[in-house]
Motif scaffolding. Structure first.
Motif, PDB file in Angstrom:
ATOM      1  N   SER A 161      31.674  -6.739 -28.319  1.00  0.00           N
ATOM      2  CA  SER A 161      32.296  -6.357 -27.381  1.00  0.00           C
ATOM      3  C   SER A 161      31.820  -6.256 -26.178  1.00  0.00           C
ATOM      4  O   SER A 161      31.837  -6.431 -24.875  1.00  0.00           O
ATOM      5  CB  SER A 161      33.846  -5.282 -27.716  1.00  0.00           C
ATOM      6  N   ILE A 162      31.026  -5.022 -26.660  1.00  0.00           N
ATOM      7  CA  ILE A 162      30.494  -4.427 -24.725  1.00  0.00           C
ATOM      8  C   ILE A 162      29.507  -5.867 -24.437  1.00  0.00           C
ATOM      9  O   ILE A 162      28.960  -6.156 -22.931  1.00  0.00           O
ATOM     10  CB  ILE A 162      29.524  -3.390 -25.128  1.00  0.00           C
ATOM     11  N   LEU A 164      29.962  -8.832 -24.513  1.00  0.00           N
ATOM     12  CA  LEU A 164      31.112  -9.894 -24.104  1.00  0.00           C
ATOM     13  C   LEU A 164      31.431  -9.178 -22.969  1.00  0.00           C
ATOM     14  O   LEU A 164      31.222 -10.717 -21.500  1.00  0.00           O
ATOM     15  CB  LEU A 164      32.184 -10.080 -24.535  1.00  0.00           C
ATOM     16  N   VAL A 165      31.514  -7.502 -22.193  1.00  0.00           N
ATOM     17  CA  VAL A 165      31.684  -7.388 -21.183  1.00  0.00           C
ATOM     18  C   VAL A 165      30.748  -7.849 -20.171  1.00  0.00           C
ATOM     19  O   VAL A 165      30.578  -8.642 -19.218  1.00  0.00           O
ATOM     20  CB  VAL A 165      32.145  -6.147 -21.421  1.00  0.00           C
ATOM     21  N   ARG A 167      28.558  -9.600 -20.340  1.00  0.00           N
ATOM     22  CA  ARG A 167      27.900 -11.546 -19.518  1.00  0.00           C
ATOM     23  C   ARG A 167      28.966 -11.797 -19.231  1.00  0.00           C
ATOM     24  O   ARG A 167      29.354 -12.399 -17.930  1.00  0.00           O
ATOM     25  CB  ARG A 167      28.301 -11.864 -21.615  1.00  0.00           C
ATOM     26  N   ALA A 168      30.424 -10.893 -19.548  1.00  0.00           N
ATOM     27  CA  ALA A 168      31.137 -11.295 -18.373  1.00  0.00           C
ATOM     28  C   ALA A 168      31.041 -10.442 -16.233  1.00  0.00           C
ATOM     29  O   ALA A 168      31.420 -11.168 -15.870  1.00  0.00           O
ATOM     30  CB  ALA A 168      32.612 -10.646 -18.802  1.00  0.00           C
ATOM     31  N   SER A 170      28.069  -9.800 -15.994  1.00  0.00           N
ATOM     32  CA  SER A 170      27.284 -10.809 -14.860  1.00  0.00           C
ATOM     33  C   SER A 170      27.960 -12.544 -14.147  1.00  0.00           C
ATOM     34  O   SER A 170      27.756 -12.724 -13.985  1.00  0.00           O
ATOM     35  CB  SER A 170      26.150 -11.153 -15.933  1.00  0.00           C
ATOM     36  N   GLN A 171      28.576 -13.154 -14.764  1.00  0.00           N
ATOM     37  CA  GLN A 171      29.433 -14.053 -13.971  1.00  0.00           C
ATOM     38  C   GLN A 171      30.138 -13.743 -13.469  1.00  0.00           C
ATOM     39  O   GLN A 171      30.423 -14.426 -12.414  1.00  0.00           O
ATOM     40  CB  GLN A 171      30.093 -14.968 -15.260  1.00  0.00           C
ATOM     41  N   ASP A 172      31.052 -12.844 -13.419  1.00  0.00           N
ATOM     42  CA  ASP A 172      31.786 -12.154 -12.302  1.00  0.00           C
ATOM     43  C   ASP A 172      32.726 -11.911 -12.151  1.00  0.00           C
ATOM     44  O   ASP A 172      33.870 -10.517 -12.819  1.00  0.00           O
ATOM     45  CB  ASP A 172      33.302 -13.542 -12.683  1.00  0.00           C
ATOM     46  N   THR A 176      35.977  -9.250 -13.544  1.00  0.00           N
ATOM     47  CA  THR A 176      35.940  -8.027 -15.260  1.00  0.00           C
ATOM     48  C   THR A 176      36.943  -7.014 -14.917  1.00  0.00           C
ATOM     49  O   THR A 176      37.246  -6.205 -15.588  1.00  0.00           O
ATOM     50  CB  THR A 176      34.175  -7.912 -15.085  1.00  0.00           C
ATOM     51  N   SER A 177      37.447  -6.590 -13.072  1.00  0.00           N
ATOM     52  CA  SER A 177      37.687  -5.597 -13.718  1.00  0.00           C
ATOM     53  C   SER A 177      39.597  -6.069 -13.307  1.00  0.00           C
ATOM     54  O   SER A 177      39.807  -5.012 -13.575  1.00  0.00           O
ATOM     55  CB  SER A 177      37.581  -4.808 -12.451  1.00  0.00           C
ATOM     56  N   MET A 179      40.339  -7.187 -15.848  1.00  0.00           N
ATOM     57  CA  MET A 179      40.184  -7.198 -17.127  1.00  0.00           C
ATOM     58  C   MET A 179      40.591  -5.734 -17.572  1.00  0.00           C
ATOM     59  O   MET A 179      40.430  -4.924 -18.647  1.00  0.00           O
ATOM     60  CB  MET A 179      39.297  -8.387 -18.465  1.00  0.00           C
ATOM     61  N   GLY A 180      40.305  -4.659 -16.698  1.00  0.00           N
ATOM     62  CA  GLY A 180      40.328  -3.514 -17.155  1.00  0.00           C
ATOM     63  C   GLY A 180      39.314  -2.829 -17.378  1.00  0.00           C
ATOM     64  O   GLY A 180      39.371  -1.667 -17.996  1.00  0.00           O
ATOM     65  N   VAL A 181      38.015  -4.009 -16.972  1.00  0.00           N
ATOM     66  CA  VAL A 181      36.649  -3.032 -17.277  1.00  0.00           C
ATOM     67  C   VAL A 181      36.400  -2.228 -15.833  1.00  0.00           C
ATOM     68  O   VAL A 181      36.855  -2.861 -14.712  1.00  0.00           O
ATOM     69  CB  VAL A 181      35.926  -3.799 -17.495  1.00  0.00           C
ATOM     70  N   SER A 182      36.052  -1.010 -15.683  1.00  0.00           N
ATOM     71  CA  SER A 182      35.382  -0.801 -14.770  1.00  0.00           C
ATOM     72  C   SER A 182      33.296  -1.258 -13.978  1.00  0.00           C
ATOM     73  O   SER A 182      32.304  -0.874 -15.415  1.00  0.00           O
ATOM     74  CB  SER A 182      35.009   1.022 -15.424  1.00  0.00           C
TER      75      SER A 182
ATOM     76  N   HIS B  72      40.423  -1.528 -12.258  1.00  0.00           N
ATOM     77  CA  HIS B  72      40.676  -1.376 -13.557  1.00  0.00           C
ATOM     78  C   HIS B  72      41.704  -0.999 -14.018  1.00  0.00           C
ATOM     79  O   HIS B  72      42.366  -0.695 -15.138  1.00  0.00           O
ATOM     80  CB  HIS B  72      39.148  -1.457 -13.796  1.00  0.00           C
ATOM     81  N   ALA B  75      44.955  -2.706 -14.417  1.00  0.00           N
ATOM     82  CA  ALA B  75      44.890  -3.297 -15.127  1.00  0.00           C
ATOM     83  C   ALA B  75      45.222  -2.291 -16.864  1.00  0.00           C
ATOM     84  O   ALA B  75      46.209  -3.296 -17.681  1.00  0.00           O
ATOM     85  CB  ALA B  75      43.195  -4.218 -15.233  1.00  0.00           C
ATOM     86  N   LYS B  76      44.487  -1.752 -16.516  1.00  0.00           N
ATOM     87  CA  LYS B  76      44.981  -0.753 -17.803  1.00  0.00           C
ATOM     88  C   LYS B  76      46.197  -0.115 -17.904  1.00  0.00           C
ATOM     89  O   LYS B  76      46.356  -0.066 -19.262  1.00  0.00           O
ATOM     90  CB  LYS B  76      43.748   0.176 -17.842  1.00  0.00           C
ATOM     91  N   MET B  80      48.405  -7.084 -14.585  1.00  0.00           N
ATOM     92  CA  MET B  80      47.520  -7.851 -14.915  1.00  0.00           C
ATOM     93  C   MET B  80      48.194  -9.026 -13.762  1.00  0.00           C
ATOM     94  O   MET B  80      49.155  -9.553 -13.278  1.00  0.00           O
ATOM     95  CB  MET B  80      47.911  -9.054 -16.043  1.00  0.00           C
ATOM     96  N   PHE B  89      35.649 -16.965 -16.833  1.00  0.00           N
ATOM     97  CA  PHE B  89      34.843 -17.088 -16.965  1.00  0.00           C
ATOM     98  C   PHE B  89      33.905 -17.634 -17.348  1.00  0.00           C
ATOM     99  O   PHE B  89      33.711 -18.368 -18.551  1.00  0.00           O
ATOM    100  CB  PHE B  89      34.004 -15.553 -17.940  1.00  0.00           C
ATOM    101  N   ARG B  91      31.262 -19.254 -18.142  1.00  0.00           N
ATOM    102  CA  ARG B  91      29.728 -19.443 -18.981  1.00  0.00           C
ATOM    103  C   ARG B  91      30.616 -18.895 -20.297  1.00  0.00           C
ATOM    104  O   ARG B  91      29.704 -19.092 -21.086  1.00  0.00           O
ATOM    105  CB  ARG B  91      27.955 -19.483 -18.795  1.00  0.00           C
ATOM    106  N   LEU B  92      31.101 -18.795 -20.908  1.00  0.00           N
ATOM    107  CA  LEU B  92      32.243 -18.235 -22.002  1.00  0.00           C
ATOM    108  C   LEU B  92      32.973 -18.668 -22.865  1.00  0.00           C
ATOM    109  O   LEU B  92      33.084 -19.977 -21.734  1.00  0.00           O
ATOM    110  CB  LEU B  92      33.095 -16.725 -21.732  1.00  0.00           C
ATOM    111  N   LEU B 100      38.565 -11.303 -23.448  1.00  0.00           N
ATOM    112  CA  LEU B 100      38.687 -10.069 -22.851  1.00  0.00           C
ATOM    113  C   LEU B 100      39.783  -9.240 -22.368  1.00  0.00           C
ATOM    114  O   LEU B 100      40.103  -8.403 -22.087  1.00  0.00           O
ATOM    115  CB  LEU B 100      37.849 -10.587 -21.607  1.00  0.00           C
ATOM    116  N   ALA B 104      41.648  -5.471 -23.078  1.00  0.00           N
ATOM    117  CA  ALA B 104      42.180  -4.668 -21.677  1.00  0.00           C
ATOM    118  C   ALA B 104      43.584  -4.338 -22.130  1.00  0.00           C
ATOM    119  O   ALA B 104      44.220  -3.255 -21.626  1.00  0.00           O
ATOM    120  CB  ALA B 104      42.713  -5.792 -20.601  1.00  0.00           C
TER     121      ALA B 104
END
Lengths: 289, 237
Positions: A161-162, A164-165, A167-168, A170-172, A176-177, A179-182, B72, B75-76, B80, B89, B91-92, B100, B104
C-alpha cells in the motif's frame, strides 16, 4: 574477464547511491546534492559508537543508518520542501542542497578533521574467487546489498500500500493529497530511506578508505552518472546503469589506462543524454496540453 | 451539521476570483453551482478542499472550521473532490486508483461498501479493473474517478465539471451515477457544472455564480424555470 567482474562489483556500489537519487526524484522531483556528505555522516555516526562493546555490529551499523536517515528527513522538511513551492520550474532546492553539502563538509572537517580515520566496524576481511577473479568480500558485500535493496524497494513499490502511494505521488502529487496523503510525509519518508542508504554505503565504504568528510565525493560523480544512465524515474535504472557504467569504465581503464576509465563512463552519460535523455529505463515526462 | 462556505474570498496571486461567496450543502443534498466559463466555479471547489488558500471567510465541515487545514487532512475528514479533467493516476490500473480511494476512507469505512452497488450498476468499471487508467475513454475515466471518490466514504463530495468533454450520452450516464451515489452514500454533493440545464434538473438547490459572486440562489426547479436563468444559461430566448 577481470575488468568485467570488477566493473560489476563497482557498479553495484554506485547503484546503492544512485538508488538514493532515484528515490527522492521519483517522489519529490528533487535530488539531494549533499548525498556525498550523508555518506560521511553515516560513516562517522557508526565510528562514534564503534567502541561500545555491548552493542553488536548490526546495532552500530543501524545507528549510522538512522543518523543519516533522520538528518535526511529534516533536510527535506526544512531545506528542500520550502524551496519547491513555486511550481515545477522552482529549482531553489538545488542551491539549498548544495549549501547543505558545504555546511556539512565544513562541520565535519572542524569536528573530525580532514584525515581519514580507520573504521572497521563493518569490515569483512579476505577475498572470494568469482570466475577466477579475486574480489574483496567488502566490495562484494556492497554490490550484493545494492542488488538486494533495489529488488526489495521494487517489491515494496509494486506490492504494498505504501508503494502504491509512492507510485501515485510520482504521477500526480496534487491528486494524491486529495486522496488524504500528506505530500510532506511522503517526501520526508523517501528522504529518510534515501539518505539511510547513503549512510549505509558510507559505513561499508569506510572500512576500505576510512571515514573522512570528503569520502563520499569520489562516489558522487559516478553515482549521479549511474542514475542518469539508468533513468531517474525507475528503481531498476540504478541496477542497469550501475552494471553498464561499472563494466564500461573498468574495461576502458584496463585497455587504455586509468584516465580513460572515468572518461568512458562520462562519455556513456553524454551518449545517453543525447539519445535517450530520460535514461535507459526512464519514461519521458508527459506534458499535458 | 453541513458543509458551509462563508464569505469566501480567494484567487490566484494578484487576481482575486471569488469575492465573498457563501454556499451551504446539507447531508444527502445535491446542490448545483452553475455559471459560465470564468465565473469562479473551479476556484470555489479548489478553495473548499484547500488547494487554494482563503484570503478571508471560512470553510466549516460539520461545525468544525477547516479553513486552515491542509488538503489531505480535509480529505481524511470526508471531504472529497473529483477534479476537473478526472485526474486519475494515468499509469495505475483502475483497481489501484480505486484502492487509493479506499485507503483514504480509513476509519470511516464502516457498514456496507457503496462501491459494490456502483460496480453493479455500471459494470464497465469492473470490466476495466486491471487496465491502466490512461487507456480508458473519457466517460469511463469519469466513472472511475467518481467510484474512487465514493470508495473514500465521503461525507461531502465536490464534483468539478463531471460532464466536461463527454458526449451527451455519456453525460447522461454520469448524471445517473451521481444520482446513485447520492442514494447509496447519503453524502452531500456539490455539483459544479456548465451544463446548467441537466445540473439544475438533478439538483435540490442551486446557486448561480457570476464574476466571483453568487447572483442567485434557491430551489433548483424554480431557478430552472426563472426567466433570468433561462436567458443567461439555458439558451432560451
Amino acid at each position: 574477464m577481470e575488468p568485467v567482474i570488477i566493473g560489476l562489483v563497482l557498479g553495484g556500489m554506485y547503484a546503492l547511491l544512485a538508488q538514493s537519487f532515484v528515490l527522492t526524484f521519483v517522489t519529490t522531483r528533487t535530488l539531494n546534492f549533499a548525498v556525498g556528505e550523508f555518506v560521511a555522516v553515516g560513516a562517522f555516526a557508526t565510528l562514534a559508537v564503534a567502541s561500545w562493546g555491548w552493542l553488536p555490529t548490526v546495532g552500530k551499523i543501524a545507528i549510522g543508518v538512522l543518523a543519516a536517515a533522520l538528518l535526511g528527513a529534516l533536510v527535506y522538511r526544512f531545506l528542500v520542501l520550502p524551496f519547491t513551492t513555486q511550481g515545477e520550474h522552482d529549482v531553489r532546492w538545488l542551491l539549498s542542497t548544495v549549501a547543505v553539502s558545504f555546511v556539512l563538509l565544513n562541520l565535519m572537517n572542524n569536528v573530525e578533521g580532514p584525515s581519514p580515520q580507520r573504521s572497521e566496524t563493518a569490515k569483512l576481511d579476505g577475498a572470494v574467487d568469482l570466475l577466477g577473479v579475486g574480489v574483496s568480500k567488502q566490495q562484494l558485500l556492497l554490490a550484493a546489498l545494492a542488488l538486494v535493496i533495489s529488488l526489495g524497494l521494487i517489491a515494496v513499490t509494486q506490492r504494498t500500500s505504501i508503494g502504491l502511494v509512492m507510485r501515485a505521488v510520482s504521477q500526480d502529487p496534487d491528486t494524491t493529497s486529495l486522496m488524504g496523503v500528506s505530500p510532506r510525509v511522503v517526501g520526508m519518508g523517501s528522504y529518510a530511506v534515501a539518505m539511510g542508504l547513503a549512510g549505509l554505503a558510507g559505513i561499508l565504504y569506510a572500512a576500505n578508505v576510512g571515514a573522512s568528510p570528503v569520502m563520499g565525493e569520489p562516489l558522487l560523480v559516478a553515482s549521479i552518472a549511474v542514475a542518469i544512465v539508468g533513468g531517474l524515474g525507475s528503481l531498476w535504472g540504478p541496477l542497469v546503469g550501475g552494471a553498464l557504467y561499472g563494466v564500461l569504465s573498468q574495461v576502458a581503464s584496463y585497455q587504455w589506462g586509468a584516465v580513460w576509465g572515468e572518461t568512458a563512463g562520462l562519455l556513456l552519460v553524454i551518449a545517453v543524454l543525447v539519445w535517450k535523455p530520460e535514461g535507459l529505463l526512464g519514461r519521458r515526462a508527459e506534458v499535458k496540453l | 451539521m453541513s458543509l458551509v462556505v462563508e464569505k469566501a474570498e480567494s484567487g490566484y496571486d494578484r487576481n482575486p476570483i471569488l469575492t465573498g461567496v457563501s454556499v451551504r450543502v446539507d447531508p444527502g443534498e445535491l446542490v448545483a453551482v452553475v455559471g459560465s466559463n470564468g465565473a469562479g466555479k473551479t476556484t470555489l471547489v479548489r478553495t473548499i478542499v484547500g488547494q487554494l488558500a482563503l484570503r478571508s471567510g471560512s470553510v466549516t465541515l460539520e461545525g468544525a472550521d477547516v479553513s486552515s487545514l491542509a488538503t489531505h487532512k480535509r480529505a481524511k475528514q470526508g471531504l472529497m473532490m473529483v477534479p476537473e479533467g478526472r485526474k486519475l493516476f494515468p499509469r495505475l490500473t483502475v483497481g489501484e486508483n480505486i484502492a487509493l480511494g479506499r485507503r483514504a476512507a480509513g476509519k470511516r469505512a464502516t457498514g456496507e461498501d457503496p462501491v459494490e452497488a456502483l460496480l453493479e450498476a455500471f459494470p464497465v468499471v469492473k470490466e476495466r479493473w486491471g487496465q491502466q487508467a490512461s487507456l480508458l475513454s473519457g466517460g469511463e475515466q469519469q466513472m472511475v474517478a467518481l467510484t474512487r471518490a465514493v470508495a473514500a466514504r465521503p461525507s461531502y463530495l465536490l464534483l468539478d465539471e463531471p460532464s466536461l468533454g463527454l458526449s451527451p450520452l455519456k453525460t447522461l450516464d454520469v448524471f445517473r451515477l451521481i444520482e446513485l451515489i447520492r442514494e447509496r452514500t447519503g453524502a452531500g454533493v456539490l455539483l459544479v457544472e456548465q451544463m446548467a440545464d441537466q445540473a439544475l434538473a438533478a439538483a435540490d438547490r442551486a446557486y448561480v455564480l457570476e464574476h466571483g459572486r453568487i447572483s442567485m440562489e434557491g430551489d433548483a426547479a424554480e431557478l430552472r424555470a426563472s426567466d433570468e436563468v433561462r436567458r443567461a444559461y439555458l439558451g432560451a430566448a
